[in-house]
Design a protein around this motif. Structure first.
Motif, PDB file in Angstrom:
ATOM      1  N   PRO A 165     -41.048  25.815  20.256  1.00  0.00           N
ATOM      2  CA  PRO A 165     -41.750  26.160  19.194  1.00  0.00           C
ATOM      3  C   PRO A 165     -40.901  26.601  18.077  1.00  0.00           C
ATOM      4  O   PRO A 165     -41.354  26.336  16.699  1.00  0.00           O
ATOM      5  N   LEU A 166     -39.743  27.288  18.102  1.00  0.00           N
ATOM      6  CA  LEU A 166     -39.321  28.348  17.230  1.00  0.00           C
ATOM      7  C   LEU A 166     -38.365  27.132  16.441  1.00  0.00           C
ATOM      8  O   LEU A 166     -37.920  27.537  15.269  1.00  0.00           O
ATOM      9  N   CYS A 167     -37.820  25.959  17.045  1.00  0.00           N
ATOM     10  CA  CYS A 167     -37.144  25.164  15.959  1.00  0.00           C
ATOM     11  C   CYS A 167     -37.944  24.107  15.417  1.00  0.00           C
ATOM     12  O   CYS A 167     -37.578  23.439  14.558  1.00  0.00           O
ATOM     13  N   SER A 168     -39.418  24.417  15.643  1.00  0.00           N
ATOM     14  CA  SER A 168     -40.217  23.312  14.701  1.00  0.00           C
ATOM     15  C   SER A 168     -40.850  23.931  13.689  1.00  0.00           C
ATOM     16  O   SER A 168     -41.591  23.362  12.799  1.00  0.00           O
ATOM     17  N   ILE A 169     -40.538  25.309  13.211  1.00  0.00           N
ATOM     18  CA  ILE A 169     -40.850  25.896  12.082  1.00  0.00           C
ATOM     19  C   ILE A 169     -39.624  26.538  11.443  1.00  0.00           C
ATOM     20  O   ILE A 169     -38.602  26.974  12.065  1.00  0.00           O
ATOM     21  N   SER A 170     -39.732  26.784   9.996  1.00  0.00           N
ATOM     22  CA  SER A 170     -38.423  27.234   9.539  1.00  0.00           C
ATOM     23  C   SER A 170     -38.954  28.901   9.288  1.00  0.00           C
ATOM     24  O   SER A 170     -39.876  29.326   9.088  1.00  0.00           O
ATOM     25  N   ASN A 171     -37.805  29.574   9.495  1.00  0.00           N
ATOM     26  CA  ASN A 171     -37.957  31.106   9.307  1.00  0.00           C
ATOM     27  C   ASN A 171     -38.832  31.635  10.110  1.00  0.00           C
ATOM     28  O   ASN A 171     -39.374  32.691   9.715  1.00  0.00           O
ATOM     29  N   PRO A 172     -39.073  31.548  11.396  1.00  0.00           N
ATOM     30  CA  PRO A 172     -40.036  32.146  12.195  1.00  0.00           C
ATOM     31  C   PRO A 172     -39.464  33.680  12.145  1.00  0.00           C
ATOM     32  O   PRO A 172     -38.358  34.089  12.234  1.00  0.00           O
ATOM     33  N   LYS A 173     -40.413  34.567  11.809  1.00  0.00           N
ATOM     34  CA  LYS A 173     -40.311  36.293  11.645  1.00  0.00           C
ATOM     35  C   LYS A 173     -40.798  37.135  12.882  1.00  0.00           C
ATOM     36  O   LYS A 173     -40.218  37.860  13.484  1.00  0.00           O
ATOM     37  N   LYS A 174     -42.124  36.763  13.171  1.00  0.00           N
ATOM     38  CA  LYS A 174     -42.916  37.695  14.097  1.00  0.00           C
ATOM     39  C   LYS A 174     -43.079  36.509  15.205  1.00  0.00           C
ATOM     40  O   LYS A 174     -43.891  35.631  15.275  1.00  0.00           O
ATOM     41  N   VAL A 175     -42.850  36.950  16.547  1.00  0.00           N
ATOM     42  CA  VAL A 175     -43.108  36.102  17.791  1.00  0.00           C
ATOM     43  C   VAL A 175     -43.801  37.169  18.780  1.00  0.00           C
ATOM     44  O   VAL A 175     -43.236  38.359  18.921  1.00  0.00           O
ATOM     45  N   LEU A 176     -44.749  36.552  19.459  1.00  0.00           N
ATOM     46  CA  LEU A 176     -45.267  37.255  20.499  1.00  0.00           C
ATOM     47  C   LEU A 176     -44.952  36.503  21.675  1.00  0.00           C
ATOM     48  O   LEU A 176     -45.158  35.202  21.959  1.00  0.00           O
ATOM     49  N   VAL A 177     -44.652  37.071  22.912  1.00  0.00           N
ATOM     50  CA  VAL A 177     -44.488  36.540  24.276  1.00  0.00           C
ATOM     51  C   VAL A 177     -45.351  37.141  25.010  1.00  0.00           C
ATOM     52  O   VAL A 177     -45.572  38.226  25.179  1.00  0.00           O
ATOM     53  N   ILE A 178     -46.215  36.268  25.792  1.00  0.00           N
ATOM     54  CA  ILE A 178     -47.154  36.694  26.807  1.00  0.00           C
ATOM     55  C   ILE A 178     -46.693  36.516  28.325  1.00  0.00           C
ATOM     56  O   ILE A 178     -46.272  35.132  28.522  1.00  0.00           O
ATOM     57  N   GLY A 179     -46.754  37.380  28.945  1.00  0.00           N
ATOM     58  CA  GLY A 179     -46.072  37.034  30.534  1.00  0.00           C
ATOM     59  C   GLY A 179     -44.424  37.251  30.209  1.00  0.00           C
ATOM     60  O   GLY A 179     -43.892  38.092  29.420  1.00  0.00           O
ATOM     61  N   GLY A 180     -43.649  36.370  30.776  1.00  0.00           N
ATOM     62  CA  GLY A 180     -42.139  36.189  30.542  1.00  0.00           C
ATOM     63  C   GLY A 180     -41.477  37.732  30.996  1.00  0.00           C
ATOM     64  O   GLY A 180     -40.435  37.918  30.399  1.00  0.00           O
ATOM     65  N   GLY A 181     -42.058  38.420  32.177  1.00  0.00           N
ATOM     66  CA  GLY A 181     -41.575  40.008  32.209  1.00  0.00           C
ATOM     67  C   GLY A 181     -40.013  39.815  32.722  1.00  0.00           C
ATOM     68  O   GLY A 181     -39.243  40.820  32.370  1.00  0.00           O
ATOM     69  N   ASP A 182     -39.273  38.739  32.920  1.00  0.00           N
ATOM     70  CA  ASP A 182     -38.064  38.715  33.382  1.00  0.00           C
ATOM     71  C   ASP A 182     -37.323  39.014  32.233  1.00  0.00           C
ATOM     72  O   ASP A 182     -35.858  39.107  32.456  1.00  0.00           O
ATOM     73  N   GLY A 183     -37.710  38.481  31.201  1.00  0.00           N
ATOM     74  CA  GLY A 183     -36.673  38.823  29.893  1.00  0.00           C
ATOM     75  C   GLY A 183     -36.075  37.484  29.231  1.00  0.00           C
ATOM     76  O   GLY A 183     -35.286  37.524  28.138  1.00  0.00           O
ATOM     77  N   GLY A 184     -36.056  36.445  30.230  1.00  0.00           N
ATOM     78  CA  GLY A 184     -35.390  35.320  29.573  1.00  0.00           C
ATOM     79  C   GLY A 184     -35.653  34.626  28.513  1.00  0.00           C
ATOM     80  O   GLY A 184     -34.950  34.168  27.555  1.00  0.00           O
ATOM     81  N   VAL A 185     -37.068  34.479  28.139  1.00  0.00           N
ATOM     82  CA  VAL A 185     -37.518  34.041  27.026  1.00  0.00           C
ATOM     83  C   VAL A 185     -37.154  34.872  25.748  1.00  0.00           C
ATOM     84  O   VAL A 185     -36.781  34.473  24.684  1.00  0.00           O
ATOM     85  N   LEU A 186     -37.124  36.337  26.066  1.00  0.00           N
ATOM     86  CA  LEU A 186     -36.753  37.205  25.002  1.00  0.00           C
ATOM     87  C   LEU A 186     -35.214  36.908  24.474  1.00  0.00           C
ATOM     88  O   LEU A 186     -35.018  36.870  23.311  1.00  0.00           O
ATOM     89  N   ARG A 187     -34.521  36.764  25.516  1.00  0.00           N
ATOM     90  CA  ARG A 187     -33.119  36.385  25.319  1.00  0.00           C
ATOM     91  C   ARG A 187     -32.926  35.178  24.543  1.00  0.00           C
ATOM     92  O   ARG A 187     -32.098  35.164  23.306  1.00  0.00           O
ATOM     93  N   GLU A 188     -33.562  34.279  24.698  1.00  0.00           N
ATOM     94  CA  GLU A 188     -33.603  33.175  23.974  1.00  0.00           C
ATOM     95  C   GLU A 188     -34.231  33.157  22.418  1.00  0.00           C
ATOM     96  O   GLU A 188     -33.858  32.497  21.387  1.00  0.00           O
TER      97      GLU A 188
END
Ligand code: AAT
Length: 292
Positions: A72-95
């Motif tokens: 998703p993030l490489c499919s749009i230019s300049n993403p600014k605000k991102v929401l993660v649902i789940g992902g409690g391990d933190g791996g998506v945050l790292r990316e």
């Protein structure tokens, strides 16, 4: 059941069970929502298991976390605000943190025990929490999105467990309607969307709900993760009404981004070619998904 081995069994994949040799059980607990286990495996590093289902292993987590984030993030230019649902391990945050355009990363995880256990046993994954842009909310993702202000996010990433247990509603129509509302025009969502080999029925339902709700584009992509059931897992990628998003042609490359490599190290799985290839579907699935 073979002594000394963990076998992953579920009615969601009847008649089969992938097994890993256990060296040592490191943690066993019961949260308000699920059973939590961490064990050291013989060949995949440490493993996080929720209600008997593998959520990640140190060896192959990159394939899942990098793809669910950078598709998703490489499919749009300049993403600014991102929401993660789940992902409690933190791996998506790292990316997500690799993207320097991003200024705010909200994460809504239902189970605090997953967050605590990940910080203790998976430091290379939970490192995502160290980014100052991260804002952690412990709560149900369904309720959180219902109350989110309209048009807030450039991207929503739904890193959810399977639809048996606390993640059930994350696969249902009202949830996708809330996601659509919380995204800006031309914003994107990427949700964990199970296996082409095992769950075409679930995928069909998700696709038809998404085609009704998301007025931009609706696509299915998939990747290889050896420790997930059947060895593959997919993602539903949709955009809202507004500026068109062509998910198959990434406009915001990250794999050669020098500052991201410097701060976070090189990507292990994702690159621009695998991004486009992820949308190529086997014929049996293409027929069903295109007809919805
Ligand atoms: N990145 C590892 C992969 C996961 S983790 C899924 C997370 O979703 C878990 O931490 C779980 O506690 C959380 N979760 C479940 N339901 C909710 C909810 N309603 N709101 C917020 N968070 C929730 C996914 C692994 C996929 C496994 C494929 N077989």
């Amino acid at each position: 059941v073979i002594p000394g081995w963990f076998s992953e069994m579920s009615p969601m994949w009847p008649g089969e069970a992938h097994s890993l040799k256990v060296e040592k059980i490191l943690f066993q607990g019961k949260s308000d929502y699920q059973d939590v286990i961490v064990f050291q495996s013989a060949t995949y590093g440490k493993v996080l298991v929720l209600d008997g289902v593998i959520q990640l292993t140190e060896r192959d987590e990159c394939a899942y976390q990098e793809m669910i984030t950078h598709l998703p993030l490489c499919s749009i230019s300049n993403p600014k605000k991102v929401l993660v649902i789940g992902g409690g391990d933190g791996g998506v945050l790292r990316e997500v943190a690799r993207h320097s355009s991003v200024g705010q990363i909200d994460i809504c995880e239902i189970d605090k025990m997953v967050v605590d256990v990940s910080k203790q046993y998976f430091p290379n994954v939970a490192v995502g929490y160290e980014d100052p842009r991260v804002n952690l909310i412990i709560g149900d993702g369904v309720a959180f999105l219902k109350n989110a202000a309209e048009g807030t996010y450039d991207a929503v990433i739904v890193d959810s467990s399977d639809p048996i247990g606390p993640a059930k509603e994350l696969f249902e129509k009202p949830f996708f309607e809330s996601v659509n509302r919380a995204l800006r025009p031309g914003g994107v969502v990427c949700t964990q969307a199970e296996s082409l080999w095992l769950h075409m029925d679930i995928i069909e339902d998700i696709v038809s709900n998404c085609r009704e709700i998301f007025k931009g584009s609706v696509n299915y992509a998939w990747t290889s993760v050896p420790t997930y059931p059947s060895g593959v897992i997919g993602f539903m990628l949709c955009s809202t009404e507004g500026p068109q998003v062509d998910f198959k042609k990434p406009v915001n490359p990250i794999d050669a981004d020098e500052s991201s490599i410097k701060s976070h190290g090189p990507l292990r799985f994702y690159n621009a070619e695998i991004h486009s290839a992820a949308f190529c579907l086997p014929s049996f699935a293409k027929k069903v998904i295109d007809s919805k």
